[in-house]
Motif scaffolding. Structure first.
Motif, PDB file in Angstrom:
ATOM      1  N   PHE A 168       0.847  -1.196   0.000  1.00 18.83           N
ATOM      2  CA  PHE A 168       0.000   0.000   0.000  1.00 18.83           C
ATOM      3  C   PHE A 168       0.878   1.240   0.000  1.00 18.83           C
ATOM      4  O   PHE A 168       2.082   1.169   0.282  1.00 18.83           O
ATOM      5  CB  PHE A 168      -0.932   0.013   1.220  1.00 18.83           C
ATOM      6  CG  PHE A 168      -0.225   0.055   2.556  1.00 18.83           C
ATOM      7  CD1 PHE A 168       0.119   1.267   3.148  1.00 18.83           C
ATOM      8  CD2 PHE A 168       0.089  -1.121   3.229  1.00 18.83           C
ATOM      9  CE1 PHE A 168       0.766   1.311   4.380  1.00 18.83           C
ATOM     10  CE2 PHE A 168       0.740  -1.091   4.465  1.00 18.83           C
ATOM     11  CZ  PHE A 168       1.076   0.122   5.040  1.00 18.83           C
ATOM     12  N   LYS A 169       0.261   2.361  -0.322  1.00 16.12           N
ATOM     13  CA  LYS A 169       0.930   3.654  -0.253  1.00 16.12           C
ATOM     14  C   LYS A 169       0.247   4.514   0.797  1.00 16.12           C
ATOM     15  O   LYS A 169      -0.969   4.437   0.979  1.00 16.12           O
ATOM     16  CB  LYS A 169       0.893   4.359  -1.608  1.00 16.12           C
ATOM     17  CG  LYS A 169       1.737   3.691  -2.678  1.00 16.12           C
ATOM     18  CD  LYS A 169       1.684   4.471  -3.986  1.00 16.12           C
ATOM     19  CE  LYS A 169       2.542   3.797  -5.058  1.00 16.12           C
ATOM     20  NZ  LYS A 169       2.501   4.551  -6.340  1.00 16.12           N
ATOM     21  N   ALA A 170       1.036   5.323   1.482  1.00 12.21           N
ATOM     22  CA  ALA A 170       0.494   6.223   2.501  1.00 12.21           C
ATOM     23  C   ALA A 170       1.463   7.388   2.672  1.00 12.21           C
ATOM     24  O   ALA A 170       2.585   7.368   2.150  1.00 12.21           O
ATOM     25  CB  ALA A 170       0.294   5.485   3.823  1.00 12.21           C
ATOM     26  N   GLU A 171       1.022   8.379   3.397  1.00  5.33           N
ATOM     27  CA  GLU A 171       1.867   9.549   3.662  1.00  5.33           C
ATOM     28  C   GLU A 171       2.575   9.373   4.997  1.00  5.33           C
ATOM     29  O   GLU A 171       1.963   8.951   5.983  1.00  5.33           O
ATOM     30  CB  GLU A 171       1.002  10.813   3.692  1.00  5.33           C
ATOM     31  CG  GLU A 171       1.799  12.100   3.893  1.00  5.33           C
ATOM     32  CD  GLU A 171       0.934  13.350   3.811  1.00  5.33           C
ATOM     33  OE1 GLU A 171       1.329  14.378   4.394  1.00  5.33           O
ATOM     34  OE2 GLU A 171      -0.140  13.291   3.170  1.00  5.33           O
ATOM     35  N   ILE A 183       4.988  10.487   0.190  1.00  4.64           N
ATOM     36  CA  ILE A 183       4.174   9.316  -0.124  1.00  4.64           C
ATOM     37  C   ILE A 183       5.118   8.124  -0.239  1.00  4.64           C
ATOM     38  O   ILE A 183       6.020   8.106  -1.083  1.00  4.64           O
ATOM     39  CB  ILE A 183       3.387   9.502  -1.436  1.00  4.64           C
ATOM     40  CG1 ILE A 183       2.499  10.749  -1.343  1.00  4.64           C
ATOM     41  CG2 ILE A 183       2.549   8.264  -1.728  1.00  4.64           C
ATOM     42  CD1 ILE A 183       1.487  10.717  -0.210  1.00  4.64           C
ATOM     43  N   VAL A 184       4.917   7.155   0.632  1.00  5.08           N
ATOM     44  CA  VAL A 184       5.823   6.006   0.698  1.00  5.08           C
ATOM     45  C   VAL A 184       5.061   4.726   0.383  1.00  5.08           C
ATOM     46  O   VAL A 184       3.840   4.655   0.512  1.00  5.08           O
ATOM     47  CB  VAL A 184       6.486   5.903   2.087  1.00  5.08           C
ATOM     48  CG1 VAL A 184       7.387   7.101   2.343  1.00  5.08           C
ATOM     49  CG2 VAL A 184       5.432   5.791   3.183  1.00  5.08           C
ATOM     50  N   GLU A 185       5.818   3.713  -0.017  1.00 12.32           N
ATOM     51  CA  GLU A 185       5.248   2.417  -0.357  1.00 12.32           C
ATOM     52  C   GLU A 185       5.712   1.398   0.678  1.00 12.32           C
ATOM     53  O   GLU A 185       6.902   1.326   1.001  1.00 12.32           O
ATOM     54  CB  GLU A 185       5.708   2.018  -1.758  1.00 12.32           C
ATOM     55  CG  GLU A 185       4.918   0.881  -2.360  1.00 12.32           C
ATOM     56  CD  GLU A 185       5.222   0.715  -3.845  1.00 12.32           C
ATOM     57  OE1 GLU A 185       4.925  -0.370  -4.373  1.00 12.32           O
ATOM     58  OE2 GLU A 185       5.752   1.660  -4.458  1.00 12.32           O
ATOM     59  N   PHE A 186       4.780   0.617   1.190  1.00 11.49           N
ATOM     60  CA  PHE A 186       5.102  -0.328   2.262  1.00 11.49           C
ATOM     61  C   PHE A 186       6.179  -1.324   1.826  1.00 11.49           C
ATOM     62  O   PHE A 186       7.035  -1.712   2.627  1.00 11.49           O
ATOM     63  CB  PHE A 186       3.833  -1.059   2.702  1.00 11.49           C
ATOM     64  CG  PHE A 186       4.012  -1.913   3.931  1.00 11.49           C
ATOM     65  CD1 PHE A 186       4.473  -1.365   5.119  1.00 11.49           C
ATOM     66  CD2 PHE A 186       3.713  -3.262   3.896  1.00 11.49           C
ATOM     67  CE1 PHE A 186       4.640  -2.149   6.259  1.00 11.49           C
ATOM     68  CE2 PHE A 186       3.868  -4.060   5.027  1.00 11.49           C
ATOM     69  CZ  PHE A 186       4.336  -3.500   6.209  1.00 11.49           C
ATOM     70  N   ALA A 187       6.155  -1.722   0.577  1.00 16.34           N
ATOM     71  CA  ALA A 187       7.124  -2.708   0.082  1.00 16.34           C
ATOM     72  C   ALA A 187       8.564  -2.246   0.271  1.00 16.34           C
ATOM     73  O   ALA A 187       9.477  -3.071   0.442  1.00 16.34           O
ATOM     74  CB  ALA A 187       6.862  -2.996  -1.397  1.00 16.34           C
ATOM     75  N   SER A 211     -10.007   3.105   4.592  1.00 18.50           N
ATOM     76  CA  SER A 211      -8.943   3.006   3.594  1.00 18.50           C
ATOM     77  C   SER A 211      -8.798   1.561   3.136  1.00 18.50           C
ATOM     78  O   SER A 211      -9.181   0.612   3.841  1.00 18.50           O
ATOM     79  CB  SER A 211      -7.615   3.497   4.175  1.00 18.50           C
ATOM     80  OG  SER A 211      -7.179   2.632   5.212  1.00 18.50           O
ATOM     81  N   GLU A 212      -8.239   1.399   1.965  1.00 14.64           N
ATOM     82  CA  GLU A 212      -7.989   0.061   1.434  1.00 14.64           C
ATOM     83  C   GLU A 212      -7.077  -0.725   2.370  1.00 14.64           C
ATOM     84  O   GLU A 212      -7.269  -1.926   2.592  1.00 14.64           O
ATOM     85  CB  GLU A 212      -7.357   0.182   0.043  1.00 14.64           C
ATOM     86  CG  GLU A 212      -7.199  -1.132  -0.686  1.00 14.64           C
ATOM     87  CD  GLU A 212      -6.739  -0.943  -2.124  1.00 14.64           C
ATOM     88  OE1 GLU A 212      -6.141  -1.887  -2.674  1.00 14.64           O
ATOM     89  OE2 GLU A 212      -6.979   0.142  -2.683  1.00 14.64           O
ATOM     90  N   THR A 213      -6.104  -0.041   2.952  1.00 15.57           N
ATOM     91  CA  THR A 213      -5.160  -0.699   3.862  1.00 15.57           C
ATOM     92  C   THR A 213      -5.871  -1.245   5.090  1.00 15.57           C
ATOM     93  O   THR A 213      -5.688  -2.408   5.475  1.00 15.57           O
ATOM     94  CB  THR A 213      -4.067   0.296   4.294  1.00 15.57           C
ATOM     95  OG1 THR A 213      -3.469   0.865   3.132  1.00 15.57           O
ATOM     96  CG2 THR A 213      -3.006  -0.395   5.129  1.00 15.57           C
ATOM     97  N   PHE A 214      -6.678  -0.419   5.723  1.00 16.90           N
ATOM     98  CA  PHE A 214      -7.399  -0.822   6.930  1.00 16.90           C
ATOM     99  C   PHE A 214      -8.282  -2.036   6.651  1.00 16.90           C
ATOM    100  O   PHE A 214      -8.324  -2.993   7.430  1.00 16.90           O
ATOM    101  CB  PHE A 214      -8.248   0.354   7.427  1.00 16.90           C
ATOM    102  CG  PHE A 214      -8.950   0.117   8.737  1.00 16.90           C
ATOM    103  CD1 PHE A 214      -8.362   0.493   9.934  1.00 16.90           C
ATOM    104  CD2 PHE A 214     -10.210  -0.470   8.776  1.00 16.90           C
ATOM    105  CE1 PHE A 214      -9.009   0.285  11.146  1.00 16.90           C
ATOM    106  CE2 PHE A 214     -10.863  -0.685   9.980  1.00 16.90           C
ATOM    107  CZ  PHE A 214     -10.258  -0.307  11.171  1.00 16.90           C
TER     108      PHE A 214
END
Length: 378
Positions: free
Chosen positions: A246-249, A255-259, A334-337
């Motif tokens: 996922f991406k988040a701030e 804006i960072v990517e979890f990967a 959110s999509e992540t949640f």
């Protein structure tokens, strides 16, 4: 000409101001028997974010403001005025409406008259339908506590109360049936759709899909519908599964990517957190110690589940968060949640250095949670 233009401007300004003021909410309460000067707190039920506070004057209190992303459920809590008192709680599912609350202090939690909200009528209807089963639950719970206090508890009673087809299991099934019937009747309303979303962990996916197909197009763009779609399109994560990317701030505005956190040999702990969650606050010193003591083998990443960006940044600063903290403007929708099946905060996912899930924990136990995390870091 100038006077005419000025007058037109003034009238336009006044009308606009009035419209903006009317677009907000107003809650006026007159509850007989409230303690004078008792503090009343207004908050969002899901995020526990405090919206406002007031004090009781002559059995009355009042709130005025504006709600984003309506309708939502808000909570009203009257705090005790002494150490021996108990807080009083009620909630309203509402939009930016003019609400009037009347009743008696002893009826605050369950029997107030709430007028002015079209959205809340269905909430009241569901509460009335659920009242007998909830009363049965409360009676049996009190009876169980009494038996425990008397020292007469045993395995047979444990099974009778908490086992499959036991007392509480049967009551839960009654309540589930009531909720499903309510959803099926009121599916194409904001509150009905919200209830379907809240049933997502209690009913089979086939049931969710069959009901979701009946949702009208004008409600498909709501947070509840979007989250349900994400839920139905994703599989629950299990141990040894790879992470959902996922991406988040982050707190630096990037804006960072979890990967990208899996770029060395360290494990990653993903914490779902709310600044207003009591258990999260209790866990904070332990997580700080964990992040510091295991910094060579573990990265801690906190995902804030609430929508208020300023609140998130303020909390990071006041708590001196030294690790990466992430935020998504959609919060709990959110999509992540949704993909990570977060049922409450705090929730923890521990990943190995390849991004595979080692373990998931929901909730926090001061004696075991952090110790269990440490034991699984190799």
């Amino acid at each position: 000409m100038k006077k005419t233009l000025l007058l037109t401007f003034i009238i336009g300004f006044v009308l606009t101001s009035c419209q903006e003021e009317q677009s907000g909410f107003e809650i006026t309460a007159n509850i007989k028997g409230l303690s004078e000067n008792a503090k009343v707190v207004l908050s969002e039920t899901e995020s526990q974010k405090i919206l406002d506070s007031a004090f009781v004057k002559n059995d009355s209190f009042k709130f005025k403001g504006y709600l984003d992303n309506t309708p939502i459920e808000i909570s009203i809590v009257i705090l005790p005025t002494d150490n021996n008192g108990q807080a009083k709680y009620t909630s309203i599912f509402m939009g930016n409406e003019i609400i009037e609350i009347t009743g008696l202090s002893e009826e605050f939690s369950s029997n107030l008259k709430i007028r002015g909200s079209e959205f809340n009528k269905l909430k009241i209807d569901l509460a009335e339908k659920s009242k007998p089963a909830n009363a049965e639950y409360d009676q049996n719970f009190e009876k169980m506590i009494s038996i425990r206090k008397d020292g007469n508890w045993n395995d047979s009673l444990q099974n009778a109360y908490w086992g499959k087809n036991g007392i509480f299991d049967n009551i839960d099934n009654q309540l589930l049936k009531i909720k499903k019937e309510f959803v099926e009747k009121n599916l194409n309303t904001h509150f009905g759709l919200r209830q379907l979303y809240r049933l997502r962990e209690d009913v089979p996916n086939e049931y969710l899909k069959s009901q979701f197909q009946k949702v009208k197009p004008d409600l498909k763009n709501t947070e509840y519908a979007k989250s349900l779609q994400i839920y139905l399109d994703s599989e629950p994560l299990k141990e040894n599964d790879a992470f959902y990317n996922f991406k988040a701030e982050n707190q630096n505005g990037e804006i960072v990517e979890f990967a990208n956190y899996f770029n060395d040999n360290r494990y990653v702990l993903l914490e779902f957190y709310s600044p207003h969650c009591g258990w999260c606050k209790m866990a904070l010193p332990e997580i700080k110690e964990l992040a510091e003591s295991k910094k060579d083998s573990l990265k801690v990443i906190t995902f804030n589940v609430d929508k208020d960006k300023n609140d998130w940044l303020k909390t990071n600063k006041s708590n001196n968060i030294s690790w990466e903290s992430l935020w998504d403007e959609n919060g709990r929708y959110s999509e992540t949640f949704v993909k990570y099946r977060v049922a409450g905060t705090p929730t923890y996912y521990l990943f190995d250095n390849k991004g595979k899930i080692v373990k998931k924990w929901t909730g926090f136990d001061k004696k075991t949670t952090v110790e269990n995390i440490k034991q699984r870091i190799k």
